[in-house]
Motif scaffolding. Structure first.
Motif, PDB file in Angstrom:
ATOM      1  N   ARG A   1       4.511  37.669   4.562  1.00  0.00           N
ATOM      2  CA  ARG A   1       5.009  38.337   5.770  1.00  0.00           C
ATOM      3  C   ARG A   1       6.226  39.212   5.513  1.00  0.00           C
ATOM      4  O   ARG A   1       6.399  40.247   6.168  1.00  0.00           O
ATOM      5  N   GLU A   2       7.074  38.820   4.547  1.00  0.00           N
ATOM      6  CA  GLU A   2       8.267  39.631   4.287  1.00  0.00           C
ATOM      7  C   GLU A   2       7.915  41.014   3.757  1.00  0.00           C
ATOM      8  O   GLU A   2       8.713  41.951   3.854  1.00  0.00           O
ATOM      9  N   HIS A   3       6.692  41.172   3.210  1.00  0.00           N
ATOM     10  CA  HIS A   3       6.267  42.479   2.712  1.00  0.00           C
ATOM     11  C   HIS A   3       6.123  43.503   3.836  1.00  0.00           C
ATOM     12  O   HIS A   3       6.139  44.708   3.578  1.00  0.00           O
ATOM     13  N   ALA A   4       5.941  43.026   5.060  1.00  0.00           N
ATOM     14  CA  ALA A   4       5.778  43.955   6.180  1.00  0.00           C
ATOM     15  C   ALA A   4       6.996  44.841   6.372  1.00  0.00           C
ATOM     16  O   ALA A   4       6.906  45.934   6.947  1.00  0.00           O
ATOM     17  N   GLN A   5       8.173  44.403   5.863  1.00  0.00           N
ATOM     18  CA  GLN A   5       9.399  45.189   5.958  1.00  0.00           C
ATOM     19  C   GLN A   5       9.732  45.937   4.672  1.00  0.00           C
ATOM     20  O   GLN A   5      10.736  46.648   4.626  1.00  0.00           O
ATOM     21  N   ARG A   6       8.891  45.796   3.661  1.00  0.00           N
ATOM     22  CA  ARG A   6       9.175  46.424   2.366  1.00  0.00           C
ATOM     23  C   ARG A   6       8.397  47.723   2.205  1.00  0.00           C
ATOM     24  O   ARG A   6       7.183  47.765   2.433  1.00  0.00           O
ATOM     25  N   LEU A   7       9.074  48.765   1.781  1.00  0.00           N
ATOM     26  CA  LEU A   7       8.418  50.060   1.592  1.00  0.00           C
ATOM     27  C   LEU A   7       7.737  50.198   0.229  1.00  0.00           C
ATOM     28  O   LEU A   7       7.070  51.194  -0.021  1.00  0.00           O
ATOM     29  N   ASP A   8       7.894  49.188  -0.634  1.00  0.00           N
ATOM     30  CA  ASP A   8       7.193  49.207  -1.919  1.00  0.00           C
ATOM     31  C   ASP A   8       5.915  48.378  -1.853  1.00  0.00           C
ATOM     32  O   ASP A   8       5.330  48.039  -2.880  1.00  0.00           O
TER      33      ASP A   8
ATOM     34  N   PRO B   1       5.689  60.086   6.438  1.00  0.00           N
ATOM     35  CA  PRO B   1       7.123  59.924   6.695  1.00  0.00           C
ATOM     36  C   PRO B   1       7.958  59.442   5.513  1.00  0.00           C
ATOM     37  O   PRO B   1       9.166  59.699   5.472  1.00  0.00           O
ATOM     38  N   PHE B   2       7.342  58.735   4.545  1.00  0.00           N
ATOM     39  CA  PHE B   2       8.120  58.213   3.415  1.00  0.00           C
ATOM     40  C   PHE B   2       7.703  58.860   2.088  1.00  0.00           C
ATOM     41  O   PHE B   2       8.052  58.364   1.018  1.00  0.00           O
ATOM     42  N   ARG B   3       6.988  59.970   2.167  1.00  0.00           N
ATOM     43  CA  ARG B   3       6.449  60.615   0.972  1.00  0.00           C
ATOM     44  C   ARG B   3       7.541  61.015  -0.018  1.00  0.00           C
ATOM     45  O   ARG B   3       7.361  60.933  -1.238  1.00  0.00           O
ATOM     46  N   SER B   4       8.700  61.422   0.460  1.00  0.00           N
ATOM     47  CA  SER B   4       9.758  61.928  -0.418  1.00  0.00           C
ATOM     48  C   SER B   4      10.679  60.843  -0.962  1.00  0.00           C
ATOM     49  O   SER B   4      11.552  61.134  -1.788  1.00  0.00           O
ATOM     50  N   ARG B   5      10.472  59.586  -0.551  1.00  0.00           N
ATOM     51  CA  ARG B   5      11.356  58.505  -0.992  1.00  0.00           C
ATOM     52  C   ARG B   5      10.819  57.848  -2.258  1.00  0.00           C
ATOM     53  O   ARG B   5       9.661  57.422  -2.298  1.00  0.00           O
ATOM     54  N   GLU B   6      11.647  57.755  -3.275  1.00  0.00           N
ATOM     55  CA  GLU B   6      11.224  57.161  -4.540  1.00  0.00           C
ATOM     56  C   GLU B   6      10.994  55.660  -4.431  1.00  0.00           C
ATOM     57  O   GLU B   6      10.250  55.084  -5.229  1.00  0.00           O
ATOM     58  N   ASP B   7      11.616  55.011  -3.443  1.00  0.00           N
ATOM     59  CA  ASP B   7      11.487  53.565  -3.300  1.00  0.00           C
ATOM     60  C   ASP B   7      10.362  53.165  -2.355  1.00  0.00           C
ATOM     61  O   ASP B   7      10.240  51.996  -1.980  1.00  0.00           O
TER      62      ASP B   7
END
Length: 362
Positions: A165-172, A192-198
């Motif tokens: 469940r904690e993965h739901a808040q992770r962008l990786d 929306p997160f295409r430009s973020r390296e993380d």
């Protein structure tokens, strides 16, 4: 005033349902845990069975005995297997059919999106478009619904894997997300997160538990999604790019043990649901009514439920819920999905080993 308007709409909906009795009949039987359904332009329909079979319903309503040959292998266990179906917006020209499935093994499995074509009773030209990362070792919470946006890109829901469940808040991680890809699986440049390296570039929204309803509203382009809460806290959300819908930091539900998941029911920077259900109804599929048979239902969302064992008609106006009432079908079946047929009738899939498609009309 808003509460009075909702109550008035609910009363009107209930009166309408009582005034016009619904006819409930078995349309197709002999299915094993049917999961999703689409109607083809030639009058046929396709249905996925969770153990891994794609079935054809002929234009006369007869279930073709032999499953479609050559479909991809699935990991079939518990909630996993062959799941969602969607047709390309230009299906009449290109023939592309999209499916979601559980891929992998008990130790390492994930939600996967494939596309292919149906030719002479066989699945052909199979392409793998997306596989959620990371792989997990649980056979539950896959999401698996799909919907095309007006720009031709594809939205896919991915569950949180239950123990992750904690993965739901992770962008990786793709777990607990709605992702957006082009029809060929490539990543849109304006995600929306295409430009973020993380961040994984496919992510469109985050903070979801197990979203199994996904509808794009014609005209407005509103994206409606519902998701299972734990014990209570089922949510209907209006999805927008980049938004965080809170799970597991925010929920109206509690864990199955009765323990609190979190002390928070709302948090700054996290989007509250538009509507919810506590106790849980276990929403499992969703359609939107556009047809001639039930003229008073135009634009209403239709939510199939596993626990409540009914279809709820949710009236919406300008992105807000103004009414919510069960259809009163008196079915003793777990309902996996609801589709609107070309004839305007509802087609409801029962999630059982001896599964059926039930047709609802006047």
């Amino acid at each position: 005033m808003a509460r009075i308007a909702v109550l008035f709409s609910l009363i009107l909906m209930c009166c309408t349902l009582r005034a016009q009795p619904l006819a409930v009949e078995t349309h197709v039987d002999g299915l094993e845990h049917p999961w999703s359904m689409v109607f083809l332009p030639d009058g046929r329909a396709l249905v996925t069975e969770r153990p891994g079979r794609l079935r054809v319903i002929a234009a006369n309503g007869r279930l073709v005995e032999a499953p479609v040959a050559g479909t991809p292998e699935v990991y079939a266990d518990s909630q996993g297997g062959l799941m969602g179906l969607a047709l390309h917006p230009d299906y009449a020209e290109n023939g592309w059919i999209y499916m979601t499935l559980a891929h992998g093994t008990a130790q390492a499995n994930a939600t996967r999106v494939v596309r292919g074509r149906l030719e002479e009773g066989a699945w052909t030209a199979n392409e793998v478009l997306f596989t959620a990362q990371p792989f997990k070792d649980t056979p539950v919470h896959y999401g698996g619904r799909m919907a095309f946006l007006p720009d031709g890109t594809l939205l896919v829901s991915v569950g949180d894997g239950f123990d992750y469940r904690e993965h739901a808040q992770r962008l990786d991680s793709h777990l607990g997300k709605i992702i957006r890809i082009h029809d060929d699986g490539s990543v849109p440049a304006d995600n929306p997160f295409r430009s973020r390296e993380d961040a994984l570039p496919e992510i469109f929204s985050l903070g979801h538990r197990n979203p199994q309803g996904l509808v794009v509203e014609p005209g407005t382009g509103h994206i409606w999604s519902h998701e299972h809460g734990p014990r209570g806290g089922d949510e209907l959300n209006l999805i927008r790019a980049g938004n965080n819908y809170g799970w597991p930091v925010v929920t109206q539900g509690v864990d199955y043990s009765g323990a609190r998941v979190t002390p928070y029911t709302t948090r700054p920077g996290m989007i509250d649901p538009v509507h919810g259900w506590t106790p849980s109804i276990a929403p499992a599929g969703m359609g939107q009514y556009h047809g001639s048979l039930f003229s008073e239902w135009q634009g209403d969302l239709l939510v199939a439920s596993l626990v409540e064992k009914t279809v709820r008609r949710v009236a919406i106006e300008n992105g807000e819920v103004v009414g919510d009432a069960p259809l009163g079908l008196e079915l003793e079946h777990r309902l996996r999905d609801v589709r609107v047929g070309p004839d305007g009738a509802l087609y409801v899939l029962t999630d059982e080993k001896s599964g059926q498609i039930i047709r609802i009309s006047y």
